[in-house]
Scaffold this motif. Structure first.
Motif, PDB file in Angstrom:
ATOM      1  N   THR A  76       0.838  -1.204   0.000  1.00  0.00           N
ATOM      2  CA  THR A  76       0.000   0.000   0.000  1.00  0.00           C
ATOM      3  C   THR A  76       0.870   1.250   0.000  1.00  0.00           C
ATOM      4  O   THR A  76       0.512   2.256   0.594  1.00  0.00           O
ATOM      5  CB  THR A  76      -0.937   0.024   1.226  1.00  0.00           C
ATOM      6  OG1 THR A  76      -0.133   0.086   2.411  1.00  0.00           O
ATOM      7  CG2 THR A  76      -1.841  -1.189   1.273  1.00  0.00           C
ATOM      8  N   ARG A  79       0.267   6.524  -2.280  1.00  0.00           N
ATOM      9  CA  ARG A  79      -0.850   7.309  -1.773  1.00  0.00           C
ATOM     10  C   ARG A  79      -1.053   8.511  -2.679  1.00  0.00           C
ATOM     11  O   ARG A  79      -0.098   9.181  -3.055  1.00  0.00           O
ATOM     12  CB  ARG A  79      -0.585   7.702  -0.331  1.00  0.00           C
ATOM     13  CG  ARG A  79      -0.428   6.440   0.530  1.00  0.00           C
ATOM     14  CD  ARG A  79      -0.196   6.684   1.981  1.00  0.00           C
ATOM     15  NE  ARG A  79       0.850   7.653   2.242  1.00  0.00           N
ATOM     16  CZ  ARG A  79       0.929   8.352   3.373  1.00  0.00           C
ATOM     17  NH1 ARG A  79       0.028   8.190   4.303  1.00  0.00           N
ATOM     18  NH2 ARG A  79       1.904   9.203   3.563  1.00  0.00           N
ATOM     19  N   GLY A 114       1.939   3.324   4.473  1.00  0.00           N
ATOM     20  CA  GLY A 114       2.347   2.309   3.521  1.00  0.00           C
ATOM     21  C   GLY A 114       2.702   1.008   4.215  1.00  0.00           C
ATOM     22  O   GLY A 114       3.175   0.990   5.353  1.00  0.00           O
ATOM     23  N   MET A 129      -8.186   2.207   5.967  1.00  0.00           N
ATOM     24  CA  MET A 129      -8.761   2.844   4.789  1.00  0.00           C
ATOM     25  C   MET A 129     -10.183   2.360   4.594  1.00  0.00           C
ATOM     26  O   MET A 129     -10.629   1.440   5.260  1.00  0.00           O
ATOM     27  CB  MET A 129      -7.883   2.579   3.557  1.00  0.00           C
ATOM     28  CG  MET A 129      -7.688   1.119   3.222  1.00  0.00           C
ATOM     29  SD  MET A 129      -6.518   0.849   1.877  1.00  0.00           S
ATOM     30  CE  MET A 129      -4.961   1.082   2.700  1.00  0.00           C
ATOM     31  N   TYR A 148      -6.320   8.985  -1.297  1.00  0.00           N
ATOM     32  CA  TYR A 148      -6.497   7.573  -1.627  1.00  0.00           C
ATOM     33  C   TYR A 148      -5.205   6.799  -1.398  1.00  0.00           C
ATOM     34  O   TYR A 148      -4.118   7.363  -1.441  1.00  0.00           O
ATOM     35  CB  TYR A 148      -6.871   7.414  -3.108  1.00  0.00           C
ATOM     36  CG  TYR A 148      -8.180   8.056  -3.487  1.00  0.00           C
ATOM     37  CD1 TYR A 148      -9.359   7.331  -3.408  1.00  0.00           C
ATOM     38  CD2 TYR A 148      -8.228   9.374  -3.920  1.00  0.00           C
ATOM     39  CE1 TYR A 148     -10.575   7.908  -3.764  1.00  0.00           C
ATOM     40  CE2 TYR A 148      -9.443   9.952  -4.279  1.00  0.00           C
ATOM     41  CZ  TYR A 148     -10.608   9.219  -4.198  1.00  0.00           C
ATOM     42  OH  TYR A 148     -11.802   9.792  -4.542  1.00  0.00           O
ATOM     43  N   SER A 149      -5.360   5.494  -1.206  1.00  0.00           N
ATOM     44  CA  SER A 149      -4.233   4.563  -1.253  1.00  0.00           C
ATOM     45  C   SER A 149      -4.473   3.603  -2.406  1.00  0.00           C
ATOM     46  O   SER A 149      -5.610   3.179  -2.645  1.00  0.00           O
ATOM     47  CB  SER A 149      -4.121   3.744   0.036  1.00  0.00           C
ATOM     48  OG  SER A 149      -3.485   4.479   1.042  1.00  0.00           O
TER      49      SER A 149
END
Length: 193
Positions: A76, A79, A114, A129, A148-149
């Motif tokens: 992740t 971003r 992340g 999220m 957003y991710s």
């Protein structure tokens, strides 16, 4: 004394050079015209991109000692912030040497950090999220003012280690504009790091 005279002569020379440059009609470099999308000269600065990466930390490389028993991985690390309504056209790495992207999604994430962990350990990161409302990354609609991710499920080919994924590229388009963002992270899977 000679040093003082040299400094004065250098200063006068620079002033004269500056006067010559502005006397021939050149504009200062900060105000030079740029070509617009129509090809006509424009003195306006290009508009800000509709989508930008929230992290500007430069390249980092992460190597994971990998065995087949670990299965898929969650990443992740990308971003985004949408400064205008936009659509992600394509989300893909420049090279995925031996790493299969099982899935790529976009989810709203105000405070997500992340992660690069085995998929089985990813719940703690996905809870940060709006995972229930995720959408496929390719074609995802982004709303202005939203963070957003981008979430990836990666499956390394354990038969051909080491393998790696590099230079994730995100192509986007918005009302009359488009762009491309690149995350130059290198994700490696190897028997030994």
């Amino acid at each position: 004394m000679n040093t003082g005279i040299s400094a004065i002569a250098l200063t006068l020379s620079l002033l004269a050079l500056g006067a010559c440059s502005s006397a021939d009609g050149d504009e200062p470099s900060a105000a030079r015209s740029t070509a617009s999308s129509s090809g006509e000269p424009s003195s306006q600065a290009s508009p800000a991109p509709a989508v930008r990466m929230r992290d500007d930390g430069g390249q980092w490389t992460n190597c994971v000692p990998y065995s087949r028993s670990e299965g898929d991985f969650l990443w992740t690390g990308v971003r985004l912030t949408a400064d205008a309504d936009a659509r992600l056209v394509r989300v893909a790495p420049a090279q995925a040497n031996g790493v299969h992207i099982v899935g790529a999604w976009v989810a709203e994430a105000q405070h997500a950090s992340g992660a690069f962990v085995p998929w089985s350990k990813g719940d703690q990161f996905l809870r940060k999220m709006d995972w229930a409302d995720r959408t496929d990354a390719d074609g995802a609609q982004l709303s202005a003012g939203t963070k957003y991710s981008v979430v990836f499920r990666l499956r390394p080919d354990a038969r051909h280690l080491p393998v790696q994924l590099t230079d994730l590229t995100i192509d986007w388009e918005a009302d009359g504009s488009s762009g491309s963002l690149t995350n130059d992270t290198v994700l490696q899977f190897a028997r030994h790091c």
